[in-house]
Motif scaffolding. Sequence first.
Motif, PDB file in Angstrom:
ATOM      1  N   LEU A  57       0.830  -1.205   0.000  1.00  0.00           N
ATOM      2  CA  LEU A  57       0.000   0.000   0.000  1.00  0.00           C
ATOM      3  C   LEU A  57       0.864   1.254   0.000  1.00  0.00           C
ATOM      4  O   LEU A  57       0.556   2.238  -0.685  1.00  0.00           O
ATOM      5  N   TYR A  58       1.939   1.236   0.771  1.00  0.00           N
ATOM      6  CA  TYR A  58       2.853   2.384   0.797  1.00  0.00           C
ATOM      7  C   TYR A  58       3.487   2.570  -0.585  1.00  0.00           C
ATOM      8  O   TYR A  58       3.576   3.690  -1.091  1.00  0.00           O
ATOM      9  N   SER A 102       0.900   3.958  -3.029  1.00  0.00           N
ATOM     10  CA  SER A 102       0.564   5.366  -2.793  1.00  0.00           C
ATOM     11  C   SER A 102       1.728   6.300  -3.103  1.00  0.00           C
ATOM     12  O   SER A 102       1.521   7.490  -3.331  1.00  0.00           O
ATOM     13  N   SER A 103       2.956   5.777  -3.105  1.00  0.00           N
ATOM     14  CA  SER A 103       4.141   6.609  -3.351  1.00  0.00           C
ATOM     15  C   SER A 103       4.674   6.465  -4.769  1.00  0.00           C
ATOM     16  O   SER A 103       5.716   7.033  -5.103  1.00  0.00           O
ATOM     17  N   PRO A 118      -8.427  -2.007  -6.087  1.00  0.00           N
ATOM     18  CA  PRO A 118      -7.148  -1.404  -6.508  1.00  0.00           C
ATOM     19  C   PRO A 118      -6.557  -2.139  -7.696  1.00  0.00           C
ATOM     20  O   PRO A 118      -6.698  -3.356  -7.833  1.00  0.00           O
ATOM     21  N   ASP A 154      -6.575   2.994  -9.944  1.00  0.00           N
ATOM     22  CA  ASP A 154      -5.637   3.445  -8.921  1.00  0.00           C
ATOM     23  C   ASP A 154      -6.287   4.588  -8.149  1.00  0.00           C
ATOM     24  O   ASP A 154      -7.339   5.107  -8.515  1.00  0.00           O
ATOM     25  N   SER A 155      -5.646   4.972  -7.052  1.00  0.00           N
ATOM     26  CA  SER A 155      -6.263   5.964  -6.162  1.00  0.00           C
ATOM     27  C   SER A 155      -6.507   7.301  -6.849  1.00  0.00           C
ATOM     28  O   SER A 155      -7.475   8.003  -6.547  1.00  0.00           O
ATOM     29  N   SER A 156      -5.638   7.666  -7.795  1.00  0.00           N
ATOM     30  CA  SER A 156      -5.751   8.976  -8.433  1.00  0.00           C
ATOM     31  C   SER A 156      -7.009   9.101  -9.293  1.00  0.00           C
ATOM     32  O   SER A 156      -7.544  10.197  -9.469  1.00  0.00           O
ATOM     33  N   SER A 162      -8.196   0.627   1.746  1.00  0.00           N
ATOM     34  CA  SER A 162      -8.095   1.683   2.744  1.00  0.00           C
ATOM     35  C   SER A 162      -9.473   2.251   3.037  1.00  0.00           C
ATOM     36  O   SER A 162     -10.383   2.207   2.206  1.00  0.00           O
ATOM     37  N   GLN A 173     -10.156   5.352   3.344  1.00  0.00           N
ATOM     38  CA  GLN A 173     -10.351   6.548   2.531  1.00  0.00           C
ATOM     39  C   GLN A 173     -10.970   6.187   1.186  1.00  0.00           C
ATOM     40  O   GLN A 173     -11.878   6.881   0.702  1.00  0.00           O
ATOM     41  N   ASP A 174     -10.507   5.084   0.571  1.00  0.00           N
ATOM     42  CA  ASP A 174     -11.077   4.653  -0.699  1.00  0.00           C
ATOM     43  C   ASP A 174     -12.548   4.288  -0.536  1.00  0.00           C
ATOM     44  O   ASP A 174     -13.391   4.630  -1.376  1.00  0.00           O
TER      45      ASP A 174
END
Length: 542
Positions: A121-122, A125-126, A328, A345-347, A367, A369-370
């Motif tokens: 996940l890190y 997200s990065s 995801p 993806d998150s974006s 997550s 948040q998602d």
Amino acid sequence: MLPEPHDWQLQYKDLKPRVAHLLQSGLWSDCSFLVGSEVVPGHKLMLSLASPVFEAMFYGTIAETNNQLIPVTDIQPKAFKALLEYIYTDKLNVSCVVNACGLYYGAKKYMLPHLMKKCLLYILSSLSPNNVCCVYEFTKVFEVHGLLKTCKQMIQVNASEVLKNSNFEEVELSTVLEVFSMERLRVSSELELFAAVDRRTRTLSEDGDQKIRNVLGKIRFLTLTPQQFVEGPAKSPLFTKDEVLSVLTNIVSSNSHLPLPDGFSACRVPRSLLAGSAEGMLNMEEDCWRRVLNYVPLRDIILSERVSRGWQKMVLVYLSSISIGILPSWALWRHVPDVRWLEVDSSSLELCCRKLGASLEVACCASEQDLKTIAEQCPNLKQDTEMEYDEARSEATFRYTVQKFRSLEGPVLSPPCYVRNLPWKIRVMPRQALDSDLLKRKTLGFFLKCNEKNESSSWSCNAMAELRLISHKPDCEPFFMKMEVLFCSKKNGWGFPDFMKWDDVLDPERGYIKDDAITVEVHVTAQAPHGVSLDWFRRAAS
């Protein structure tokens, strides 16, 4: 080590900070690890509570009986300390993607699936054009296929930025070759690819000349204008004068009498990310375009809505008539029947949810948040769940279908199934065995292989397995054989060379063969492995 203050326990209100104090101070430590040049103290009980590997190391049948330092040669001190910190405090302490890759390496080795998940996940997200190539190489080694797909997409869409980044000069040449082989890259011209290669040659060792030639062969020089080639690549020492003349004449004329240099691309089509026109779909009957759209990724359908009003209307009709799930883009999980999965993806999550609206019924996210984003846009959401990784599970059942069975001449291997973080594969092959009359007869050989490509010479894993041949008849039980064996580097495959007579497999009354295919299944239960080495991936851990 400084003496502990009197009544130090009274400084902390909760259990976690007390446990963290034990880790930081080394108080009551009963084991120590030599990681690089550093000695890291630990507590056997705490480590064994979190990891079956540590449990086997300290309390198993081959447990360590002395108090000597335990060498850890394949993990960097920073990553190992972060691993212990997570075990003691549940905190993820990483500062960059490379550190997260190293920590994932350690989590996989010591079978900590929840830490593996947090590292992924890190990393996800990065992810950025600056580090995507490093992550791409990481995902290839650890076979994180969903994340690999995400990396490819980011490289394609951000190709110009990726190629100009200084980190691109440090990636493996095999990765450069894969990038340059992609059909779609968002670049202004092939000059950007050549510039990246030209910079790369400045740090290249002597044995890389042939690899660079292979990379050059993937550049589409024939898409350049004569002026672009003369002012750019033609001045490079990578070309001889004859090669410059040969490429230039082929750029000018497709009927050049001079052949291209060996291995050079003859493609004259520029790379592009543009999809083909969808207008032809609008002329199809509804049943036809529905069937076609069932094979098109949902993400492509949604993001192409603005092609035309007719197309947009057709897409909205299609989306309102199916059940849609969202998850995801790096995830491998599929468990809800009759659901089409949308990988994002998150974006782009919020954009896709806004377009789907009430059509979205199922969400599998990683997550809170998602899930919140989805819930705000999708009122008909029926199910949400958090992603879990189970490569460290102790048992699993997996199947493999052998096609063209009657003409099978050699062994075939199934894709890997991970149990205890080890890859397990089914191996099926025709065999010759002697019957009671000492006559040769053809049999079905059925084997289970474990961890066949690991370079360690001392690993082992005790396992029980049931090997099954599945009957297609609903009232027939599968034929099976059981075994309990020790898999190791010297013997990584076990099974039955005469599992069943070949003629019995082909017997239609038994129902084992259908459409010239058989289905085999394995249920394996494995204990924690010993001595498993992941040395083949050190760079991400450093």
